[in-house]
Design a protein around this motif. Structure first.
Motif, PDB file in Angstrom:
ATOM      1  N   ARG A  34       0.850  -1.190   0.000  1.00  0.00           N
ATOM      2  CA  ARG A  34       0.000   0.000   0.000  1.00  0.00           C
ATOM      3  C   ARG A  34       0.886   1.239   0.000  1.00  0.00           C
ATOM      4  N   LEU A  35       0.532   2.203  -0.815  1.00  0.00           N
ATOM      5  CA  LEU A  35       1.297   3.443  -0.841  1.00  0.00           C
ATOM      6  C   LEU A  35       1.019   4.265   0.408  1.00  0.00           C
ATOM      7  N   ARG A  36       2.068   4.906   0.896  1.00  0.00           N
ATOM      8  CA  ARG A  36       1.957   5.836   2.015  1.00  0.00           C
ATOM      9  C   ARG A  36       2.605   7.156   1.594  1.00  0.00           C
ATOM     10  N   PRO A  37       1.993   8.309   1.892  1.00  0.00           N
ATOM     11  CA  PRO A  37       2.574   9.593   1.465  1.00  0.00           C
ATOM     12  C   PRO A  37       4.005   9.756   1.947  1.00  0.00           C
ATOM     13  N   ARG A  38       4.867  10.238   1.047  1.00  0.00           N
ATOM     14  CA  ARG A  38       6.284  10.455   1.366  1.00  0.00           C
ATOM     15  C   ARG A  38       6.719  11.806   0.804  1.00  0.00           C
ATOM     16  N   LEU A 158      -2.995   0.445  -8.301  1.00  0.00           N
ATOM     17  CA  LEU A 158      -4.452   0.439  -8.410  1.00  0.00           C
ATOM     18  C   LEU A 158      -4.976   1.626  -7.614  1.00  0.00           C
ATOM     19  N   PRO A 159      -5.348   2.724  -8.280  1.00  0.00           N
ATOM     20  CA  PRO A 159      -5.847   3.885  -7.543  1.00  0.00           C
ATOM     21  C   PRO A 159      -7.142   3.569  -6.805  1.00  0.00           C
ATOM     22  N   ARG A 160      -7.352   4.265  -5.702  1.00  0.00           N
ATOM     23  CA  ARG A 160      -8.597   4.107  -4.955  1.00  0.00           C
ATOM     24  C   ARG A 160      -9.710   4.872  -5.675  1.00  0.00           C
ATOM     25  N   HIS A 161     -10.864   4.242  -5.815  1.00  0.00           N
ATOM     26  CA  HIS A 161     -11.985   4.884  -6.504  1.00  0.00           C
ATOM     27  C   HIS A 161     -12.569   5.998  -5.639  1.00  0.00           C
ATOM     28  N   THR A 162     -12.863   7.114  -6.282  1.00  0.00           N
ATOM     29  CA  THR A 162     -13.439   8.250  -5.577  1.00  0.00           C
ATOM     30  C   THR A 162     -14.463   8.925  -6.489  1.00  0.00           C
ATOM     31  N   GLY A 163     -15.354   9.677  -5.890  1.00  0.00           N
ATOM     32  CA  GLY A 163     -16.341  10.429  -6.667  1.00  0.00           C
ATOM     33  C   GLY A 163     -17.296   9.568  -7.458  1.00  0.00           C
ATOM     34  N   LEU A 164     -17.617   8.387  -6.962  1.00  0.00           N
ATOM     35  CA  LEU A 164     -18.484   7.474  -7.697  1.00  0.00           C
ATOM     36  C   LEU A 164     -19.942   7.937  -7.638  1.00  0.00           C
ATOM     37  N   THR A 165     -20.570   8.040  -8.787  1.00  0.00           N
ATOM     38  CA  THR A 165     -22.007   8.287  -8.839  1.00  0.00           C
ATOM     39  C   THR A 165     -22.730   6.976  -8.526  1.00  0.00           C
ATOM     40  N   ALA A 243       0.618  -2.383  -6.449  1.00  0.00           N
ATOM     41  CA  ALA A 243       0.398  -1.770  -5.139  1.00  0.00           C
ATOM     42  C   ALA A 243      -0.961  -1.081  -5.142  1.00  0.00           C
ATOM     43  N   LEU A 244      -1.520  -0.914  -3.949  1.00  0.00           N
ATOM     44  CA  LEU A 244      -2.781  -0.200  -3.781  1.00  0.00           C
ATOM     45  C   LEU A 244      -2.504   1.287  -3.545  1.00  0.00           C
ATOM     46  N   GLY A 245      -3.246   2.142  -4.245  1.00  0.00           N
ATOM     47  CA  GLY A 245      -3.008   3.576  -4.152  1.00  0.00           C
ATOM     48  C   GLY A 245      -3.418   4.199  -2.836  1.00  0.00           C
ATOM     49  N   GLN A 246      -4.454   3.605  -2.168  1.00  0.00           N
ATOM     50  CA  GLN A 246      -4.954   4.135  -0.905  1.00  0.00           C
ATOM     51  C   GLN A 246      -5.232   5.645  -1.023  1.00  0.00           C
ATOM     52  N   GLY A 247      -4.775   6.445  -0.064  1.00  0.00           N
ATOM     53  CA  GLY A 247      -5.053   7.876  -0.109  1.00  0.00           C
ATOM     54  C   GLY A 247      -4.082   8.669  -0.953  1.00  0.00           C
ATOM     55  N   CYS A 248      -3.090   8.007  -1.557  1.00  0.00           N
ATOM     56  CA  CYS A 248      -2.090   8.712  -2.368  1.00  0.00           C
ATOM     57  C   CYS A 248      -2.555   8.937  -3.804  1.00  0.00           C
ATOM     58  N   VAL A 249      -3.191   7.940  -4.360  1.00  0.00           N
ATOM     59  CA  VAL A 249      -3.586   7.988  -5.771  1.00  0.00           C
ATOM     60  C   VAL A 249      -5.038   7.532  -5.862  1.00  0.00           C
ATOM     61  N   GLU A 250      -5.886   8.377  -6.431  1.00  0.00           N
ATOM     62  CA  GLU A 250      -7.305   8.061  -6.558  1.00  0.00           C
ATOM     63  C   GLU A 250      -7.751   8.295  -8.007  1.00  0.00           C
ATOM     64  N   VAL A 251      -8.913   7.768  -8.340  1.00  0.00           N
ATOM     65  CA  VAL A 251      -9.389   7.887  -9.715  1.00  0.00           C
ATOM     66  C   VAL A 251     -10.908   7.963  -9.733  1.00  0.00           C
ATOM     67  N   THR A 252     -11.418   8.787 -10.629  1.00  0.00           N
ATOM     68  CA  THR A 252     -12.843   8.748 -10.986  1.00  0.00           C
ATOM     69  C   THR A 252     -12.898   8.163 -12.383  1.00  0.00           C
ATOM     70  N   MET A 253     -13.042   6.865 -12.430  1.00  0.00           N
ATOM     71  CA  MET A 253     -12.820   6.098 -13.655  1.00  0.00           C
ATOM     72  C   MET A 253     -13.969   6.261 -14.654  1.00  0.00           C
ATOM     73  N   TYR A 254     -15.180   6.045 -14.176  1.00  0.00           N
ATOM     74  CA  TYR A 254     -16.369   6.202 -15.010  1.00  0.00           C
ATOM     75  C   TYR A 254     -17.403   7.011 -14.240  1.00  0.00           C
ATOM     76  N   ARG A 255     -18.221   7.748 -14.962  1.00  0.00           N
ATOM     77  CA  ARG A 255     -19.182   8.633 -14.305  1.00  0.00           C
ATOM     78  C   ARG A 255     -20.612   8.108 -14.357  1.00  0.00           C
ATOM     79  N   SER A 320      -9.186  -2.257   0.064  1.00  0.00           N
ATOM     80  CA  SER A 320      -8.715  -1.246  -0.881  1.00  0.00           C
ATOM     81  C   SER A 320      -8.728   0.166  -0.300  1.00  0.00           C
ATOM     82  N   GLY A 321      -9.248   0.316   0.921  1.00  0.00           N
ATOM     83  CA  GLY A 321      -9.233   1.622   1.577  1.00  0.00           C
ATOM     84  C   GLY A 321     -10.493   2.429   1.403  1.00  0.00           C
TER      85      GLY A 321
END
Length: 363
Positions: A34-38, A158-165, A243-255, A320-321
Motif C-alpha cells: 500500500r502506498l503511504r505519502p512520502r 491500483l488507484p482508490r476509486h473516488t467520486g463514484l455516482t 500496489a494499492l493507491g490508498q489515499g495517495c492515488v485516486e481515480v474517478t474512472m467512469y461517471r 482497498s481503503g
C-alpha cells in the motif's frame, strides 16, 4: 435422492468457491503493498510523468494541478486529436503539451499516445498515468519509495476509486474485486508471465526495462495494453510489482453505469485471456454463485451462500481503503452484479470494439 445430491453438490461447489476467495482476500489484505505519502526525494528530478489525453477538457482542470505539484522533473501531456479544449486547458495550467501524430494502422490509440510520450520524455523513470487520476500530496514520493524498496522494474498502482455516482458504483469497483479476490499477491510476484496484473492508470517504469520489453510498440494492437506490456517485461526477466493507491492515488474512472459498461466491455475479453469460452463460463458461474442462491428456497446452506455473496464486495472495499458507509453498502449489490454485467459481456463478444470515438478489431 438425486435432487438432494445435486443440491449438496451445488452447495459444496459454491461454498468452496467463496471459501477460496475469502482466503485469497485475507492473504492480499496482509501482503498487498500500500502506498503511504512520502516527501518528494531528490531523484524526482529523473522522473517524467506522462499523460495521454483525448477529450479530457472536463477532467484535467481537476487532476493536473495535483500532478504538477508532485515535483517531477517534467510532466508531459499528449493531446490525442481531442475534439474539445484539452490542449488549450492543459497548456494554460502550465504543462508542456505534445500534439499527437495521426494514428498509424494497426495501433490502438492509447498505445500510440504512450509511445510518443516515451519518445519525447527525458527522464530515466517513466510514469504513465491517465488524465482522470488524482495525485494527492506525497504521491510521487510514495511511488518512488515503493519502486526502490521493491526493486521493481515496473510498479503498477491500483488507484482508490473516488467520486463514484450511484450508477458508476454498480460495476466500477469490480476492478478491485477481480484483483484482490482472484489473484494472490505471492503468485503475482513469481516469474510466471501469466500471473501478472497491471493497471494503465499508473505504471512507473525504469526506462531501460521499458525499452527491454519493447515499449508500447510491442503491444500496439492490444486493447489490454497495460497487462500485456507487463507480461512482456516479466518474460524478459523484469520484476513487476502491484500496489494499492490508498489515499495517495485516486481515480474517478467512469461517471455512469453506461460508461462503465463500455470500459468493461472493452477489456473483458483480454482479462479472460482472450478466451470467449472462459468469459462465458465465468459469467455463468457468477450467476450460479451470486444470483441463484436468492432464487432458491431458503435453507441454512443457501443462507450461508447469500451472506457470503453480500459480504464479499464490502470486504474488498475495506482492503482497498474505501471504508465509508456507501462504499461498504456496495456489498448489497452482490446478487445483482452478474445481471448488471451481462451487457458488458455482450459488448465483449462483438468482433469490433468502439472506444473514444475509434473502432478496433477484437480478437
Amino acid at each position: 435422492m438425486r435432487r438432494r445430491s445435486r443440491e449438496r453438490l451445488y452447495l459444496l461447489g459454491v461454498g468452496a468457491f467463496f471459501v477460496g476467495k475469502a482466503a485469497n482476500l485475507l492473504l492480499n489484505a496482509a501482503a498487498f503493498p500500500r502506498l503511504r505519502p512520502r516527501p518528494t526525494p531528490p531523484e524526482a528530478a529523473r522522473v517524467s510523468i506522462l499523460i495521454p489525453a483525448r477529450d479530457e477538457a472536463q477532467t484535467l482542470p481537476h487532476t493536473l494541478p495535483g500532478v504538477l505539484a508532485q515535483g517531477a522533473g517534467e510532466v508531459l501531456v499528449l493531446d490525442d486529436h481531442s475534439a474539445d479544449d484539452t490542449a488549450r486547458l492543459a497548456a494554460g495550467l502550465g504543462v508542456r503539451v505534445l500534439r499527437g501524430a495521426p494514428l498509424p494502422p494497426g495501433w490502438v490509440g492509447k498505445s500510440w499516445a504512450c509511445e510518443q510520450l516515451a519518445g519525447a520524455a527525458r527522464g530515466d523513470l517513466l510514469i504513465f498515468t491517465d488524465a482522470d487520476v488524482f495525485w494527492r500530496p506525497g504521491a510521487l514520493g510514495a511511488v518512488l519509495r515503493a519502486l526502490e524498496d521493491s526493486g521493481a522494474d515496473l510498479l503498477t498502482v491500483l488507484p482508490r476509486h473516488t467520486g463514484l455516482t450511484p450508477g458508476a458504483r454498480l460495476l466500477t469497483p469490480l476492478v478491485d474485486a477481480a484483483v484482490l479476490g482472484w489473484l494472490p499477491y505471492p503468485l503475482l510476484r513469481t516469474r510466471w508471465p501469466l500471473a501478472t496484473v497491471a493497471n494503465g492508470q499508473l505504471m512507473a517504469f525504469r526506462r531501460a526495462a521499458y525499452r527491454r520489453a519493447g515499449g508500447h510498440a510491442a503491444v500496439r494492437a492490444e486493447l489490454l495494453e497495460d497487462t500485456q506490456l507487463a507480461r512482456r517485461l516479466k518474460a524478459a526477466g523484469g520484476r513487476v510489482v502491484p500496489a494499492l493507491g490508498q489515499g495517495c492515488v485516486e481515480v474517478t474512472m467512469y461517471r455512469s453505469y453506461r460508461e462503465s459498461l463500455g470500459g468493461f466491455g472493452k477489456n473483458a475479453l483480454g482479462v479472460h485471456l482472450d478466451s470467449r469460452a472462459l468469459l462465458l463460463g465465468l459469467g455463468l458461474w457468477h450467476l450460479l454463485a451470486y444470483t441463484l442462491p436468492w432464487l432458491r428456497p431458503a435453507s441454512p446452506g443457501v443462507w450461508a451462500l447469500r451472506v457470503a455473496g453480500l459480504s464479499e464486495r464490502a470486504l474488498v472495499n475495506l482492503v482497498s481503503g474505501r471504508r465509508r458507509v456507501p462504499d461498504l453498502a456496495e456489498g448489497l449489490l452482490g446478487p445483482l452484479t452478474p445481471l448488471l454485467a451481462l451487457p458488458a459481456y455482450a459488448l465483449a463478444l462483438r468482433r469490433t470494439v468502439r472506444w473514444k470515438g475509434r473502432e478496433y478489431p477484437a480478437r
